[in-house]
Design an enzyme around this catalytic site. Structure first.
Site: not given
Ligand code: FUB
Length: 664
Positions: A44, A214
């Site tokens: 991320d 997301e």
């Molecule tokens: O890294 C955990 C989660 O996985 C992140 O918050 C999402 O965006 C995905 O990358």
């Protein structure tokens, strides 16, 4: 040529062990390729430019500990921050926040997911999701610092009204700030001046496509607001793409535009990103499970360049292992992290049990090629290529400039071997470290292209090396022997080609015939000048006036630089030796790799016969007289296979080196 340890014999450390070792001993990573951080997982990746540097705020994936409730799920206990001025060398500033230090957070939740950090009025606001002590799901917290790398102080409570993950903050030109996050779809709101509370009700972002979304990342460019996000387009198999929408206002409604990056080919389920402009270039930071191929919850940050079209839309980005940095030719280049290749080219882990060792690339057939962009050749002068390869049959690898038809820099014949010697075929698949002379070196920064000219060849890395300088042009009118009496100034004739394949022939009779032949005019009387040419059969050869850096005159290196062939050579050398007085009962002491004959003032004084190594004072002349004034010392040295060199000095009657002579 040296062979690399077979993989089976390499130490099989567990991933965990390697991680720990690297974590403690490698705080700085310096690679111009993807993944950019090589000593820990970094998911991320949010990149921000502060004070002229890029700061990277990723999540920190780790292996699931015993106590984690949900096994093999996303596992993060803290955040590190990294910075770089060149996107190649990254400094790890260490842990800026950990789950135990979040006053409202569950200290054993391992839920410190994707964060962001922005700077407003000299304060750095770090936004992060975490699982609260009580209740389910995620909340978003803020920690504040005076510097991008902290120390950060965490607010006592999470942000009211923000339930979800992956916070991202956009600072608008008028000073207002907006926060976006993922919680039952993507949501956004304006922030208060204090940057810690919502100024407006949160609202769903409208105009985005169906499908799971997301990780929002919002930014503004040329009057357009961009909302970019991981998105699962169901029809393509259900893993995340990176997609985007545009709007003229910060909270939408949004006009969906399409894909920035397609699904990862290996089905790593998540992707998560940020876009940043640095020194005029836009970059996409994203992640992939490069160092954890069988587990897509341990990910690593990568970078690619990104470009906009004239109407503000974004050009799709292709993921590469090459990344964005300029690689130095004089450092190891992992060509498996290429920029482009023909379809047949395939990459695999060098050691599948230890992915942190990286990859190798297979050029499977004649005509296969790959291009590796942006190699800085400015430090390569007179050099050679070192390349780590593996092949099952004899083949040839060419290193070229720019394109598969580009100018050849080096040819690497690959002769497969096994323990019993060279063979045409070898199924043991040994890695070989081979060297090849450079026939051309590009200026400045250029792209490398590898082409396979025979049967398949696998390549791990290559590196350009400069040759040490063994000789310098003679300077000053005269030179003294060194403190041990060795004569280092010589007139050397470029080597005469000889068809000598083995040194066993160097018997007295054979050598007398070889050294007794006339190769060039005035062979035994010439006092050559620098640059003077002589004709030897078909060869036109030049004399060079040189000072040797070593006490032993490395004729092989001389041949490598100025000759047509290094092995199977006959060398001639002349030194004009001035003695201040007549010296009697002197001996000439010489050693040579290859057989040699030595003459003083036209008289043969020493013959070193047989297949010999160079040893100091290996052979000794009878008693000689060095005249007052000029004397002419001459040698001829012949060698088939082997690194030719010689050393010579005069010793007085007590065996001490004579150093009060001069050589022109
Ligand atoms: O890294 C955990 C989660 O996985 C992140 O918050 C999402 O965006 C995905 O990358």
């Amino acid at each position: 040529m040296e062979t690399r340890k077979p993989k089976a014999r390499q130490v099989r450390e567990t991933l965990c062990g390697i991680l720990l070792t690297l974590l403690f001993f490698a705080p700085l990573t310096a690679e111009a390729q993807n993944p950019i951080i090589r000593d820990q997982f970094t998911a991320d990746p949010t990149a921000r430019v502060f004070d002229g540097k890029v700061y990277l705020y990723p999540s920190h994936d780790i292996l699931s500990p015993e106590e984690q409730e949900r096994k093999n799920w996303f596992t993060m206990a803290d955040y590190h921050v990294f910075s770089s001025a060149d996107l190649v060398n990254w400094t790890d500033h260490g842990i800026i926040l950990s789950q135990e230090r979040v006053p409202w957070g569950n200290p054993k939740a391992y839920s410190m997911w994707a964060p962001d950090c922005v700077c407003k009025d000299g304060k750095y606001y770090f936004y992060f999701p975490d699982a609260p002590k009580s209740g389910r799901g995620f909340a978003v917290g803020v920690a504040v610092a005076d510097r991008p790398e902290g120390p950060f102080t965490c607010e006592p409570e999470p942000m009211p009204g923000v339930t979800g993950i992956d916070p991202c903050v956009l600072l608008d030109d008028d000073g207002s700030a907006y926060i976006y996050w993922s919680g039952m779809g993507l949501r956004g709101a304006r922030l208060k001046e204090n940057m810690k509370e919502l100024a407006t009700e949160s609202q769903a972002m409208e105009g985005l496509p169906e499908g799971f979304k997301e990780g929002p990342f919002a930014f503004k460019r040329d009057g357009w607001y961009y909302l970019t996000f991981p998105w699962v387009r169901k029809q393509q198999g259900g893993t995340e793409t990176l997609a985007y929408a545009m709007s003229r206002s910060p909270l939408g409604p949004w006009d969906f535009k399409g894909i920035i990056m397609a699904e990862h080919a290996n089905r790593c389920w998540t992707n998560h990103h940020s876009l940043v402009q640095y020194q005029g270039q836009w970059y996409l930071f994203y992640h992939h499970n490069d160092f954890s191929p069988r587990d897509d919850k341990r990910r690593s940050a990568r970078i690619e360049r990104l470009a906009f079209n004239a109407d503000g839309t974004i050009q799709e980005v292709r993921p590469t292992l090459r990344g964005v940095g300029i690689s130095k030719a004089t450092e190891r280049i992992d060509v498996d992290r290429y920029s482009e290749a023909d379809d047949a080219v395939a990459v695999s882990y060098v050691d599948s049990l230890n992915p942190f060792q990286g990859w190798s690339v297979m050029l499977p057939r004649k005509g296969s090629w790959l291009r590796y962009a942006d190699v800085d050749f400015s430090a390569v002068k007179d050099g050679y290529l070192v390349v780590c390869v593996r092949a099952h049959a004899n083949t040839e690898l060419l290193v070229r400039e720019r394109s598969p038809k580009g100018k050849v820099m080096a040819r690497v014949p690959v002769t497969v071997v096994n323990e019993r010697g060279p063979f045409r075929r070898d199924m043991s698949g040994q890695w070989l470290t081979l060297t090849a002379p450079l026939v051309f070196v590009p200026q400045g920064t250029a792209d490398l292209v590898l082409t396979c000219e025979g049967e398949g060849v696998e390549v791990d890395w290559l590196q350009f090396k400069n040759r040490p300088e063994y000789f310098v042009p003679a300077s000053g009118t005269e030179a003294r022997p060194d403190e041990r009496g060795f004569i280092r100034r010589w007139m050397l004739l470029e080597p005469i080609r000889q068809d000598v394949r083995s040194n066993v022939v160097f018997t007295n009779t054979w050598l007398r015939e070889a050294f007794g032949k006339t190769y060039f005019k005035d062979q035994m009387t010439i006092r050559p000048k620098d640059g003077q040419r002589v004709k030897v059969g078909q060869q036109t050869l030049r004399w060079h006036s040189l000072d040797s850096r070593n006490y032993n005159v490395k004729l092989f290196r001389f041949a490598e630089r100025w000759g047509e062939q290094t092995y199977g050579s006959l060398f001639w050398g002349v030194a004009l030796v001035d003695s201040p007085e007549e010296l009697t009962n002197v001996r000439l002491a010489a050693g040579s790799n290859g057989a040699s004959m030595w003459w003083l003032n036209g008289e043969e004084v020493l013959l070193l016969e047989g297949d010999r190594r160079m040893v100091e004072d290996d052979g000794m002349s009878g008693r000689l007289t060095l005249r007052q004034g000029q004397n002419v010392l001459r040698f001829a040295l012949i060698n088939g296979p082997g690194l030719s060199d010689c050393c010579v000095r005069f010793l007085d009657e007590k065996g001490n080196p004579i150093t009060n002579i001069t050589i022109r």
